[in-house]
Structures are given as C-alpha cells and as structure tokens.
Design a protein around this motif. Structure first.
Motif, PDB file in Angstrom:
ATOM      1  N   TRP A  16       0.809  -1.229   0.000  1.00  0.00           N
ATOM      2  CA  TRP A  16       0.000   0.000   0.000  1.00  0.00           C
ATOM      3  C   TRP A  16       0.840   1.277   0.000  1.00  0.00           C
ATOM      4  O   TRP A  16       0.314   2.371   0.221  1.00  0.00           O
ATOM      5  CB  TRP A  16      -1.002  -0.035   1.166  1.00  0.00           C
ATOM      6  N   HIS A  17       2.141   1.162  -0.268  1.00  0.00           N
ATOM      7  CA  HIS A  17       3.001   2.366  -0.386  1.00  0.00           C
ATOM      8  C   HIS A  17       4.281   1.957  -1.107  1.00  0.00           C
ATOM      9  O   HIS A  17       5.162   1.325  -0.524  1.00  0.00           O
ATOM     10  CB  HIS A  17       3.335   2.929   0.998  1.00  0.00           C
ATOM     11  N   LEU A  18       4.391   2.343  -2.372  1.00  0.00           N
ATOM     12  CA  LEU A  18       5.530   1.879  -3.175  1.00  0.00           C
ATOM     13  C   LEU A  18       5.995   2.964  -4.148  1.00  0.00           C
ATOM     14  O   LEU A  18       5.181   3.635  -4.775  1.00  0.00           O
ATOM     15  CB  LEU A  18       5.106   0.648  -3.984  1.00  0.00           C
ATOM     16  N   HIS A  19       7.324   3.073  -4.282  1.00  0.00           N
ATOM     17  CA  HIS A  19       7.922   3.940  -5.307  1.00  0.00           C
ATOM     18  C   HIS A  19       8.566   3.051  -6.366  1.00  0.00           C
ATOM     19  O   HIS A  19       9.412   2.206  -6.037  1.00  0.00           O
ATOM     20  CB  HIS A  19       9.012   4.825  -4.691  1.00  0.00           C
ATOM     21  N   VAL A  20       8.171   3.257  -7.625  1.00  0.00           N
ATOM     22  CA  VAL A  20       8.808   2.488  -8.712  1.00  0.00           C
ATOM     23  C   VAL A  20       9.567   3.393  -9.679  1.00  0.00           C
ATOM     24  O   VAL A  20      10.156   2.908 -10.636  1.00  0.00           O
ATOM     25  CB  VAL A  20       7.798   1.606  -9.478  1.00  0.00           C
ATOM     26  N   ILE A  42       0.937   3.167  -6.024  1.00  0.00           N
ATOM     27  CA  ILE A  42       2.126   3.744  -6.656  1.00  0.00           C
ATOM     28  C   ILE A  42       2.243   5.214  -6.290  1.00  0.00           C
ATOM     29  O   ILE A  42       1.365   6.026  -6.618  1.00  0.00           O
ATOM     30  CB  ILE A  42       2.053   3.597  -8.191  1.00  0.00           C
ATOM     31  N   MET A  43       3.322   5.570  -5.642  1.00  0.00           N
ATOM     32  CA  MET A  43       3.509   6.953  -5.198  1.00  0.00           C
ATOM     33  C   MET A  43       3.776   7.879  -6.384  1.00  0.00           C
ATOM     34  O   MET A  43       4.434   7.478  -7.349  1.00  0.00           O
ATOM     35  CB  MET A  43       4.654   7.014  -4.188  1.00  0.00           C
ATOM     36  N   PRO A  44       3.275   9.114  -6.297  1.00  0.00           N
ATOM     37  CA  PRO A  44       3.305  10.028  -7.437  1.00  0.00           C
ATOM     38  C   PRO A  44       4.450  11.036  -7.429  1.00  0.00           C
ATOM     39  O   PRO A  44       4.413  12.007  -8.193  1.00  0.00           O
ATOM     40  CB  PRO A  44       1.965  10.765  -7.269  1.00  0.00           C
ATOM     41  N   GLU A 182       0.920   7.495   6.333  1.00  0.00           N
ATOM     42  CA  GLU A 182       1.884   6.622   5.660  1.00  0.00           C
ATOM     43  C   GLU A 182       3.160   6.446   6.491  1.00  0.00           C
ATOM     44  O   GLU A 182       3.540   7.316   7.280  1.00  0.00           O
ATOM     45  CB  GLU A 182       2.247   7.209   4.288  1.00  0.00           C
ATOM     46  N   HIS A 183       3.804   5.324   6.246  1.00  0.00           N
ATOM     47  CA  HIS A 183       5.073   4.965   6.901  1.00  0.00           C
ATOM     48  C   HIS A 183       5.183   5.517   8.323  1.00  0.00           C
ATOM     49  O   HIS A 183       6.027   6.343   8.645  1.00  0.00           O
ATOM     50  CB  HIS A 183       6.296   5.356   6.066  1.00  0.00           C
ATOM     51  N   LEU A 184       4.301   4.992   9.168  1.00  0.00           N
ATOM     52  CA  LEU A 184       4.240   5.408  10.573  1.00  0.00           C
ATOM     53  C   LEU A 184       5.527   5.003  11.295  1.00  0.00           C
ATOM     54  O   LEU A 184       6.033   3.899  11.082  1.00  0.00           O
ATOM     55  CB  LEU A 184       3.041   4.695  11.209  1.00  0.00           C
ATOM     56  N   THR A 255       5.502  -0.963   1.978  1.00  0.00           N
ATOM     57  CA  THR A 255       6.963  -1.095   2.102  1.00  0.00           C
ATOM     58  C   THR A 255       7.680   0.239   2.110  1.00  0.00           C
ATOM     59  O   THR A 255       8.737   0.387   2.680  1.00  0.00           O
ATOM     60  CB  THR A 255       7.554  -1.920   0.935  1.00  0.00           C
ATOM     61  N   ASP A 256       7.110   1.243   1.372  1.00  0.00           N
ATOM     62  CA  ASP A 256       7.863   2.469   1.085  1.00  0.00           C
ATOM     63  C   ASP A 256       9.197   2.117   0.445  1.00  0.00           C
ATOM     64  O   ASP A 256      10.187   2.830   0.651  1.00  0.00           O
ATOM     65  CB  ASP A 256       8.042   3.337   2.328  1.00  0.00           C
ATOM     66  N   SER A 257       9.243   1.026  -0.309  1.00  0.00           N
ATOM     67  CA  SER A 257      10.473   0.722  -1.046  1.00  0.00           C
ATOM     68  C   SER A 257      10.750   1.907  -1.966  1.00  0.00           C
ATOM     69  O   SER A 257       9.905   2.280  -2.780  1.00  0.00           O
ATOM     70  CB  SER A 257      10.289  -0.564  -1.853  1.00  0.00           C
TER      71      SER A 257
HETATM   72 ZN    ZN Z   1       7.361   6.756   0.235  1.00  0.00          ZN
END
Ligand code: ZN
Ligand code: NCD
Ligand code: ZN
Length: 353
Positions: A16-20, A42-44, A182-184, A255-257
């Motif tokens: 539910w939180h990813l950077h590609v 997908i993060m913008p 996000e990403h607590l 993940t906030d990968s």
């Molecule tokens: Zn992020």
C-alpha cells in the motif's frame, strides 16, 4: 500457528506504499514487487510529479509496459495510481480521478518534507479545503507523509508534531475523510491511529519494524538505512511491532520501497529511501516471527489494506518457507546499481512461489 511452523501460506499480499520511479529503471524494480504482491499503491513523487488524472493514466501505462518487458516469475499485478496534491489541485481533478477508476488515492507531501516534494502543499487547511471536501464526498483517501517541515522542530519529533498541527485539525474539519498515515514511525502515531474516531489507518514499513536508529550509525554512517521519516528509538519500533501484529485492523503493509542509485545514497548529501521490494515479505515475516506473531501477518499484509480501501482481497496465495535468505550486496538498477536494505544480512524466511 506456532513459531516452529516451517511454511507460511498467505492470501497474496498488497503493497500500500511503493515507489517504482519512471523510465528504464522500472524494469529493474517492478518484477520484484510483482513477484510478491497482487497490487501496489504507486507513489506520485516523480519529477515532475503526477498531478493530473491524465498523467496518472499515462504513468500506469508505462508501468504495465515495463512489466511486459521483463522476464521471470510474476503473478498478476495491478498498479493502483495516486495523484500528488498541490496547492493548485482542483475539485474537478478529484472527480476526474475518481471517475477514471484507476486512481485510488491522493498523496499529501508537505512542501520540502522528503524526496521530490518541492511541489507539495504549503498549507493544507488553508489552500486545499475545497479539494478535501470533494475527496470526503466521493470517498477518495488522503495519504499523508506525516511530518512537519518546520526546521525548528527536531527531526525525531516531526511526526508527533504533525499529529497536533495537521492531523487533529484535519480530522476535526473532515471527520469522514479517509486518511492513511503513511510509513508510521512513532509510538505517538500508533496510539493516534489506533484510537482516532472515523476512517483512519496507517501503513508500516518493514525497516521501521526491524531497526531502530542505531542502525544508522553502526560503526559509522550507514546511508542505506536512511529514509524519511528517519528510524526512531527502540521504544517506537516496539510500539509499531505491537500495532502491526495487533487486532485493530487499522495497520497494513506499505513497504515504502524507495530506490535510489548507489551513488546517490553514498554521497555527501545522500538521498532518503530504503530499497525493500526484492525481499519485502521475507523482511516482514522475520519481524513478525521475532515476536511469535506469524499468525497476524496475513491480516496485516493481505486483508486490512483491501478492507480500508473497499477492495476484495486477492484470490491467489504466496508461500514462504523457513529458510535462510542472504540479501544480495547489490542489484542492477537500469545502468546503475542499488543496495537493498539489509544487504549481506541473512533473513529467516524465503518466498517459494
Ligand atoms: Zn514513500
Ligand atoms: C521516499 C522517496 O525516495 O521517494 N523516500 C523515503 O525516504 N521514504 C519518499 C517518501 O516516501 O517520503
Ligand atoms: Zn513519505
């Protein structure tokens, strides 16, 4: 389920939180996510950011095209797109996004808070009221990077201060707005999310469940453990682990990968972001296993997120086995390389299918 369990089969999880990112590097990172997850938010925060529905749809097409071009095992994978909120986002744009059926959320980056956030919001309740009204009306979730940017606030306190300065007034004025913190990273954040009235939830990364801030300074500065919000004290890690493995249903996997080429992190001013897409489930399983809570992983990874977003859980499964997985020292990243989180360390779980 006891901790001597040898295999773990889960409803296919979502991230539910990813950077590609964009362009050629997507072919390096997307197969990792598609192997483990059914869907990903997908993060913008591209440069320039994804601020319109048209841009989000075009980005979605580029992601799907990049996946087509990759080899190797992958499951069905659906990118869930987001818009980057700015001071100039219009209510009409929110309606277009909702009508597209492809945009699932709008992301708040306080201006200057993190990587590629220069175009972010300067005054949420001053500048974005009409947009928030429509989001609340149409059921479009607001995802927040929950840190204040005031340089007078200590970097380790920026999340807790964000609760008082932004979350509480926002939730007061828009009590029905769906909000994901996000990403607590803090005990204060976990307590807030657990007890807040209304539709509030949070994502938690694997790195914030596995490491405290000592990891940043073990024998010298460790840029591959640097992300925002920055790793916190051990008491916060313990509170996050209790929240993630608990039964509130408000916490889910994100993940906030956040891939950055090796040279961009090993630099005088290194970029924030940890790369975990390769081994996300292995990292989370290791964290849950450390407190004997493997039986709570499916709710966190596969059920709570769809429940909050109003989607069905995925129809297929993934299986992990209790086996050593040594994290590679580096991975290809377009023409460059990337160093994954926990490079060289050995994890206790490995995905088998
Ligand atoms: Zn992020
Ligand atoms: C993210 C990135 O690199 O895009 N970095 C990070 O440290 N988490 C941005 C973000 O999620 O804040
Ligand atoms: Zn962020």
């Amino acid at each position: 389920m006891s901790t001597d369990v040898q295999t773990l089969t889960l409803i296919r999880p979502d991230d539910w939180h990813l950077h590609v990112r964009d362009g050629q590097v997507m072919q390096s990172v997307l197969p990792h996510t598609a192997r483990q997850f059914g869907r990903a938010i997908i993060m913008p925060n591209l440069q320039p950011p994804v601020v319109s529905t048209d841009q989000a749809l075009a980005y979605r097409d580029r992601i799907l095209a990049a996946l087509e071009g990759t080899e190797g095992p992958k499951g069905p994978f659906t990118p869930l797109m987001t818009l980057y909120l700015t001071d100039n986002t219009t209510p009409d744009e929110i309606r277009r996004a909702k009508a597209s059926g492809a945009v699932y959320a709008v992301k708040l980056y306080p201006a200057g808070a993190t990587t590629n956030s220069d175009a972010g919001v300067t005054d949420l309740l001053g500048k974005c009221r009409a947009v928030l009204e429509v989001m609340q009306e149409v059921g479009m979730p607001l995802l927040v990077h929950g840190e204040v940017t005031d340089p007078d606030v200590d970097i380790f306190d920026r999340e807790a201060v964000f609760i008082d300065r932004v979350m509480v007034p926002l939730r007061h004025d828009f009590p029905e707005l769906k909000v994901v913190f996000e990403h607590l990273t803090t005990r204060e954040g976990a307590q807030y999310v657990e007890t807040a009235d209304g539709p509030v939830a949070a994502t938690i990364t694997a790195h914030h469940l596995l490491y405290n801030r000592n990891a940043l300074f073990m024998g010298g500065v460790r840029p591959h453990y640097y992300c925002l919000p920055v790793l916190k004290r051990e008491k916060h890690r313990e509170a996050l682990l209790a929240a993630a493995t608990g039964t509130s249903g408000r916490f889910f996997l994100g993940t906030d990968s956040a891939p950055h080429a090796r040279h961009a992190k090993e630099a005088a001013c290194g970029c924030a972001g940890c790369y975990t897409a390769l081994h996300a489930l292995e990292l989370y399983a290791t964290a849950f296993d450390s407190v004997g809570k493997l039986d709570a992983l499916e709710a966190f990874a596969s059920l709570n997120g769809p429940g909050f977003y109003g989607l069905e859980p995925n129809a297929n499964t993934v299986t992990l086995e209790r086996a050593a997985m040594t994290v590679p020292a580096e991975l290809p990243y377009g023409d460059e390389t990337i160093v994954p989180l926990a490079a060289g360390e050995t994890l206790g779980w490995r995905q088998v299918q």
